[in-house]
Design a protein around this motif. Structure first.
Motif, PDB file in Angstrom:
ATOM      1  N   ASP A  71       0.861  -1.175   0.000  1.00 40.95           N
ATOM      2  CA  ASP A  71       0.000   0.000   0.000  1.00 40.95           C
ATOM      3  C   ASP A  71       0.902   1.230   0.000  1.00 40.95           C
ATOM      4  O   ASP A  71       2.134   1.121  -0.085  1.00 40.95           O
ATOM      5  CB  ASP A  71      -0.956  -0.004   1.189  1.00 40.95           C
ATOM      6  N   ASP A 130      -4.434  -3.077  -9.878  1.00 41.78           N
ATOM      7  CA  ASP A 130      -5.433  -2.683  -8.890  1.00 41.78           C
ATOM      8  C   ASP A 130      -6.399  -3.846  -8.652  1.00 41.78           C
ATOM      9  O   ASP A 130      -7.154  -4.235  -9.547  1.00 41.78           O
ATOM     10  CB  ASP A 130      -6.198  -1.452  -9.390  1.00 41.78           C
ATOM     11  N   LEU A 131      -6.365  -4.389  -7.435  1.00 41.35           N
ATOM     12  CA  LEU A 131      -7.193  -5.545  -7.098  1.00 41.35           C
ATOM     13  C   LEU A 131      -8.479  -5.158  -6.359  1.00 41.35           C
ATOM     14  O   LEU A 131      -9.166  -6.040  -5.829  1.00 41.35           O
ATOM     15  CB  LEU A 131      -6.399  -6.531  -6.233  1.00 41.35           C
ATOM     16  N   THR A 132      -8.814  -3.887  -6.343  1.00 42.25           N
ATOM     17  CA  THR A 132      -9.946  -3.422  -5.542  1.00 42.25           C
ATOM     18  C   THR A 132     -11.222  -4.212  -5.824  1.00 42.25           C
ATOM     19  O   THR A 132     -11.855  -4.743  -4.906  1.00 42.25           O
ATOM     20  CB  THR A 132     -10.201  -1.923  -5.783  1.00 42.25           C
ATOM     21  N   GLU A 133     -11.599  -4.285  -7.093  1.00 43.31           N
ATOM     22  CA  GLU A 133     -12.847  -4.978  -7.438  1.00 43.31           C
ATOM     23  C   GLU A 133     -12.749  -6.467  -7.162  1.00 43.31           C
ATOM     24  O   GLU A 133     -13.717  -7.085  -6.706  1.00 43.31           O
ATOM     25  CB  GLU A 133     -13.194  -4.723  -8.905  1.00 43.31           C
ATOM     26  N   THR A 179      -3.134  -6.397   2.340  1.00 44.06           N
ATOM     27  CA  THR A 179      -2.274  -6.694   1.188  1.00 44.06           C
ATOM     28  C   THR A 179      -1.545  -8.017   1.346  1.00 44.06           C
ATOM     29  O   THR A 179      -1.191  -8.653   0.357  1.00 44.06           O
ATOM     30  CB  THR A 179      -1.232  -5.577   0.970  1.00 44.06           C
ATOM     31  N   GLN A 188     -12.856  -9.495   1.051  1.00 45.79           N
ATOM     32  CA  GLN A 188     -12.126  -8.789   2.098  1.00 45.79           C
ATOM     33  C   GLN A 188     -12.736  -8.955   3.491  1.00 45.79           C
ATOM     34  O   GLN A 188     -12.036  -8.849   4.505  1.00 45.79           O
ATOM     35  CB  GLN A 188     -11.993  -7.311   1.752  1.00 45.79           C
ATOM     36  N   THR A 205      -4.479  -2.002  -3.640  1.00 45.91           N
ATOM     37  CA  THR A 205      -5.823  -1.423  -3.664  1.00 45.91           C
ATOM     38  C   THR A 205      -5.778   0.058  -3.330  1.00 45.91           C
ATOM     39  O   THR A 205      -6.758   0.763  -3.532  1.00 45.91           O
ATOM     40  CB  THR A 205      -6.778  -2.125  -2.669  1.00 45.91           C
ATOM     41  N   SER A 206      -4.637   0.531  -2.805  1.00 46.55           N
ATOM     42  CA  SER A 206      -4.558   1.935  -2.413  1.00 46.55           C
ATOM     43  C   SER A 206      -3.134   2.459  -2.558  1.00 46.55           C
ATOM     44  O   SER A 206      -2.337   2.384  -1.621  1.00 46.55           O
ATOM     45  CB  SER A 206      -5.030   2.110  -0.959  1.00 46.55           C
ATOM     46  N   GLU A 244     -12.843  -7.081  -3.226  1.00 42.62           N
ATOM     47  CA  GLU A 244     -14.038  -6.631  -2.499  1.00 42.62           C
ATOM     48  C   GLU A 244     -14.920  -7.783  -2.035  1.00 42.62           C
ATOM     49  O   GLU A 244     -15.469  -7.758  -0.936  1.00 42.62           O
ATOM     50  CB  GLU A 244     -14.849  -5.661  -3.373  1.00 42.62           C
TER      51      GLU A 244
END
Length: 310
Positions: free
Chosen positions: A15, A70-73, A91, A79, A46-47, A76
């Motif tokens: 991060d 970017d693994l955000t989606e 992470t 998590q 993700t950030s 989600e």
């Protein structure tokens, strides 16, 4: 994406807070690369700010590519399953999903960002895993602490604590992991078992036991507190126990500062160290003691029937 000839895929997960230390790791990695290889660095996140991404992208060269993923989606939906404590972030779990995300690769390296490379990482990547799921080194910290030895045998479920590996430097056989249905097993365990001591490292050890290639310890040298015992051969230093940007007189710290000085984050890192207070140092010690206590509590809850082994 087309895989290049002689490609060495190396994954990181960070991060914004760890970007300065990732830069030092990458600087050391690049200094020991070969022109005969193409090194594909994949940074899972993700950030991370665009500014920090651009700073890291400056390391790119003809045979060094850097991609931020970017693994955000993707993350989600999982998590809420991730348990974290103290200084850990989510992470640390990202490496568990590499086999599912990167179908184009049969084998990759995952390396923590508190490491310094002193040798070409391609030699680590080229180790033959056979049908083993992963390659890794024994975790020396576990071997030296009774509570942790008991924990990995009685709670994580390894037959011998000497087989417990450190997942900060991990050679992953993605083809075999996919055949093993690794992702579905990870998700099942995340729902049914909560490992509180070493979190995702415990899950990896639980699932991969019996199918681990033991890699020479020179690829994951972890300096212990107040130690002056220098290893005969060091190819990678892993500051997982004691951070040179927090404490003085850490074994092999000279390598960290050598490469840190060659990054634009040197002043930032030096400021972090200068502002790391005695109160924070004592808090770190208390965190370590609580970890040992936690391991003992977990052991106490499952009992110990090893005396009955034949």
């Amino acid at each position: 994406m087309n895989k290049k000839d002689n490609e060495i895929p190396v994954f990181f997960a960070v991060d914004d807070c760890y970007i300065p230390f990732l830069a030092v790791t990458i600087e050391s990695l690049i200094k020991h690369t070969s022109k005969n290889n193409n090194y594909a660095l994949k940074i899972l996140f993700t950030s991370i700010t665009k500014e920090n991404q651009e700073k890291i992208k400056k390391f790119e060269k003809e045979n060094i590519s850097i991609e931020f993923v970017d693994l955000t989606e993707y993350i989600e939906k999982f998590q809420n399953k991730f348990y974290t404590r103290d200084y850990f972030s989510q992470t640390t779990y990202f490496r568990l999903f590499i086999p599912d995300i990167y179908l184009e690769y049969d084998k990759v390296l995952y390396i923590d960002s508190d490491t310094i490379l002193l040798h070409d990482v391609a030699d680590l990547y080229n180790i033959d895993l056979g049908t083993n799921l992963v390659g890794a080194t024994t975790d020396g910290a576990v071997s030296s602490i009774r509570e942790l030895r008991d924990y990995v045998e009685l709670v994580v479920g390894l037959a011998n604590f000497k087989d417990y590996f450190n997942a900060g430097v991990l050679l992953m056989n993605l083809e075999e992991l996919r055949n093993f249905r690794f992702k579905s097993k990870v998700l099942y365990l995340l729902d049914t078992v909560k490992f509180r001591v070493a979190q995702d490292q415990d899950y990896l050890n639980r699932l991969c036991k019996g199918r681990v290639k033991n890699i020479d310890s020179s690829w994951n040298v972890m300096p212990a507190a107040n130690s002056e015992n220098r290893s005969k051969e060091v190819k990678l230093v892993h500051f997982n126990l004691n951070k040179p940007w927090h404490l003085d007189n850490i074994l092999y710290e000279e390598y960290f500062w050598e490469y840190a000085k060659n990054t634009e984050f040197y002043d930032t890192i030096f400021k972090i160290k200068s502002e790391f207070s005695e109160t924070q140092k004592q808090a770190d010690i208390q965190t370590y003691l609580r970890l040992i206590d936690l391991a003992q509590k977990e052991v106490d809850c499952v009992g110990d029937d090893r005396k009955n082994r034949g």
